[in-house]
Design a protein around this motif. Structure first.
Motif, mmCIF file in Angstrom:
data_model
loop_
_atom_site.group_PDB
_atom_site.id
_atom_site.type_symbol
_atom_site.label_atom_id
_atom_site.label_comp_id
_atom_site.label_asym_id
_atom_site.label_seq_id
_atom_site.Cartn_x
_atom_site.Cartn_y
_atom_site.Cartn_z
ATOM 1 N N ARG A 76 0.845 -1.195 0.000
ATOM 2 C CA ARG A 76 0.000 0.000 0.000
ATOM 3 C C ARG A 76 0.880 1.244 0.000
ATOM 4 N N HIS A 77 0.435 2.279 -0.693
ATOM 5 C CA HIS A 77 1.236 3.504 -0.737
ATOM 6 C C HIS A 77 0.339 4.701 -1.032
ATOM 7 N N ALA A 78 0.859 5.863 -0.723
ATOM 8 C CA ALA A 78 0.128 7.099 -0.999
ATOM 9 C C ALA A 78 0.093 7.349 -2.504
ATOM 10 N N GLU A 79 -1.001 7.938 -2.954
ATOM 11 C CA GLU A 79 -1.132 8.225 -4.381
ATOM 12 C C GLU A 79 -0.020 9.155 -4.872
ATOM 13 N N LYS A 80 0.445 10.049 -4.027
ATOM 14 C CA LYS A 80 1.461 11.020 -4.406
ATOM 15 C C LYS A 80 2.781 10.376 -4.835
ATOM 16 N N VAL A 81 3.024 9.152 -4.412
ATOM 17 C CA VAL A 81 4.282 8.496 -4.777
ATOM 18 C C VAL A 81 4.045 7.386 -5.802
ATOM 19 N N SER A 82 2.962 7.481 -6.540
ATOM 20 C CA SER A 82 2.625 6.450 -7.524
ATOM 21 C C SER A 82 3.692 6.284 -8.592
ATOM 22 N N GLU A 83 4.388 7.371 -8.944
ATOM 23 C CA GLU A 83 5.378 7.282 -10.015
ATOM 24 C C GLU A 83 6.513 6.319 -9.646
ATOM 25 N N HIS A 84 6.826 6.219 -8.361
ATOM 26 C CA HIS A 84 7.861 5.274 -7.944
ATOM 27 C C HIS A 84 7.450 3.848 -8.283
ATOM 28 N N TYR A 85 6.230 3.490 -7.952
ATOM 29 C CA TYR A 85 5.759 2.129 -8.189
ATOM 30 C C TYR A 85 5.549 1.875 -9.681
ATOM 31 N N ALA A 86 5.240 2.916 -10.420
ATOM 32 C CA ALA A 86 5.151 2.780 -11.879
ATOM 33 C C ALA A 86 6.499 2.393 -12.458
ATOM 34 N N GLU A 87 7.562 2.972 -11.943
ATOM 35 C CA GLU A 87 8.903 2.635 -12.429
ATOM 36 C C GLU A 87 9.293 1.223 -12.009
ATOM 37 N N VAL A 88 8.897 0.815 -10.813
ATOM 38 C CA VAL A 88 9.169 -0.566 -10.382
ATOM 39 C C VAL A 88 8.458 -1.545 -11.320
ATOM 40 N N MET A 89 7.229 -1.251 -11.660
ATOM 41 C CA MET A 89 6.487 -2.116 -12.571
ATOM 42 C C MET A 89 7.131 -2.129 -13.955
ATOM 43 N N ALA A 90 7.515 -0.962 -14.445
ATOM 44 C CA ALA A 90 8.146 -0.883 -15.766
ATOM 45 C C ALA A 90 9.447 -1.677 -15.796
ATOM 46 N N GLU A 91 10.214 -1.589 -14.723
ATOM 47 C CA GLU A 91 11.478 -2.336 -14.651
ATOM 48 C C GLU A 91 11.214 -3.842 -14.631
ATOM 49 N N ALA A 92 10.161 -4.257 -13.940
ATOM 50 C CA ALA A 92 9.810 -5.676 -13.908
ATOM 51 C C ALA A 92 9.445 -6.174 -15.300
ATOM 52 N N PHE A 93 8.718 -5.369 -16.052
ATOM 53 C CA PHE A 93 8.380 -5.744 -17.428
ATOM 54 C C PHE A 93 9.633 -5.792 -18.302
ATOM 55 N N GLY A 112 10.705 -9.108 -20.413
ATOM 56 C CA GLY A 112 10.621 -9.224 -21.866
ATOM 57 C C GLY A 112 10.935 -7.960 -22.603
ATOM 58 N N GLY A 113 11.796 -7.129 -22.056
ATOM 59 C CA GLY A 113 12.189 -5.914 -22.750
ATOM 60 C C GLY A 113 11.145 -4.825 -22.750
ATOM 61 N N GLY A 114 10.160 -4.923 -21.866
ATOM 62 C CA GLY A 114 9.140 -3.883 -21.818
ATOM 63 C C GLY A 114 8.221 -3.896 -23.031
ATOM 64 N N ASP A 115 7.895 -5.081 -23.515
ATOM 65 C CA ASP A 115 7.036 -5.235 -24.693
ATOM 66 C C ASP A 115 5.687 -4.567 -24.445
ATOM 67 N N ARG A 116 5.384 -3.524 -25.211
ATOM 68 C CA ARG A 116 4.133 -2.781 -25.006
ATOM 69 C C ARG A 116 2.898 -3.630 -25.307
#
Length: 438
Positions: free
Chosen positions: A339-356, A360-364
């Motif tokens: 769980r996290h505050a909405e204000k820090v959502s960009e951090h978790y977005a980057e974690v998700m992007a890195e996981a992708f 598989g190279g971030g296949d869109r």
């Protein structure tokens, strides 16, 4: 009609039919003060030590001082300057730079500052659910802007009485450039388009040598001279002198000009699959690329590496599979279930992007589409030639709920059924998605 390549990019066939369908939708930044020079401008000689404590009144959470507007002369004090199409501003880059010099708190980060624009008609919708859909479509854009700290303006007034329908965007963009000199990029998005990846941020570094970014396919534009070679309903436009001049050239084909009917004939003769004898903004943009490429083309980026304007017909049926992809990643990466505050959502977005990227190279194709555009469905008028009511309205509800789930998770809730907007469930601790472990 339309087939899709991969998950969201349309390959267009059947020229006349597709052309009819599409009708219903429809210099690099000048040097800025450095952080060091801004600090020097902001501190007077007598401000030293304890006496240099800043006055925080009017400073927002991005560090800009919205309560500061010095009496220094700027372009706003020029009685000849206008906000309207037909009166181009000269030396706009220098004027913006000078304004930022007098408002130094806005200078930091100005090179990528984005301002979103969208609009709808100034009268009530004919479609019984049109106003509700417009509200949800606007909410979707507001949510995205709030998460990423972008400003947004929703316009429902005709800033030029003769420039209506798809032409109405140009006067709004033109006025916004003057109203917001602090913004480097103007992000226009049609009312019938929605953000379906709340994590995605435009790759502005990629566009450092360009001033206009539009979704399209170069081969359809330059080889086939197709009316649907690009989509003019979503674009990024740099706030600069080039754009001022480009908007004037684009607007010259609009209904406010005496050559409007003649431009319709020229567009019909130029584009291979245009069958509707009216000058429109999309045809006008393609015409400028074809006939004045040396003047404009080098600064226009045709984007097709991500879904800047993804055709909805090839997207909505993929949402459940995309949700499964994200749930699988969340199961593997514990941090993403935190769980996290909405204000820090960009951090978790980057974690998700890195996981992708690792997977598989971030296949869109396996990721959320940035924008899903309901071309052919008009939520306000209710007209949608070639589509059923169910296809448009159920598809739109599904896409809106898909996007809204990404927002609601930060508030502890989720819609388990994308086709049911009313039913919500609280998220149990340890789950960021409503997809339970199987």
């Amino acid at each position: 009609m339309v087939k899709t390549a991969g998950r969201s990019k349309p390959i267009f066939i059947g020229g006349a039919g597709v052309a009819l369908l599409m009708l219903w939708t429809f210099s690099p930044f000048p040097s800025l003060p450095t952080t060091l020079s801004v600090r020097r401008m902001a501190i007077s000689p007598e401000q030293d030590g304890a006496a240099a404590m800043p006055d925080c009144a009017g400073v927002d959470d991005h560090g800009v001082n919205m309560g500061h507007d010095p009496a220094d002369h700027t372009f706003y004090d020029d009685p000849d300057l206008t906000y309207t199409v037909g009166s181009p501003v000269k030396n706009w880059d220098e004027k913006r730079k000078e304004w930022l010099k007098h408002h130094p708190s806005f200078a930091a980060g100005a090179e990528n500052r984005l301002f979103m624009l969208t609009a709808s008609q100034p009268w009530p919708c004919k479609n019984p659910i049109g106003d509700h859909l417009n509200l949800r479509l606007f909410k979707n854009k507001v949510d995205y802007c709030r998460i990423h700290g972008y400003d947004i303006f929703y316009n429902n007034a005709l800033l030029h009485p003769k420039m209506k329908s798809y032409w109405a965007k140009i006067p709004v963009v033109r006025a916004t450039m003057v109203a917001h000199p602090e913004a480097e990029w103007i992000f226009w998005i049609d009312s019938d388009a929605m953000i379906t990846d709340m994590d995605f941020k435009p790759p502005f570094e990629k566009y450092k040598d360009h001033n206009l970014v539009v979704d399209g396919w170069p081969n359809l534009i330059y080889e086939k001279k197709s009316w649907v070679g690009l989509n003019a309903g979503v674009f990024f436009l740099r706030n600069c002198q080039w754009s001022m001049e480009f908007l004037e050239a684009w607007a010259e084909m609009g209904p406010q000009t005496p050559n409007y009917e003649n431009w319709a004939k020229i567009q019909m003769e130029t584009l291979s699959d245009k069958t509707y004898p009216v000058s429109d903004d999309q045809s006008g943009l393609i015409y400028l690329l074809l006939k004045e490429k040396e003047k404009w083309g080098d600064k226009i980026y045709i984007e097709n590496q991500y879904t800047l304007s993804g055709y909805w017909g090839g997207i909505v049926d993929s949402f459940d599979k995309i949700i499964d992809n994200y749930a699988r990643i969340e199961k593997k990466v514990v941090e993403l279930r935190r769980r996290h505050a909405e204000k820090v959502s960009e951090h978790y977005a980057e974690v998700m992007a890195e996981a992708f990227r690792k997977e598989g190279g971030g296949d869109r194709a396996r990721m959320r589409p940035f924008i899903t555009h309901f071309t052919g469905c008009q939520p306000c008028s209710g007209e949608h030639p070639g589509y059923s009511d169910d296809a448009c309205w159920i598809g739109m509800e599904k896409a809106l709920n898909f996007a809204d789930n990404q927002v609601l998770r930060n508030y502890g809730f989720v819609r388990p059924n994308l086709q049911n907007s009313s039913s919500l469930c609280p998220l149990p601790f340890g789950f960021s998605s409503y997809k339970k472990e199987k």
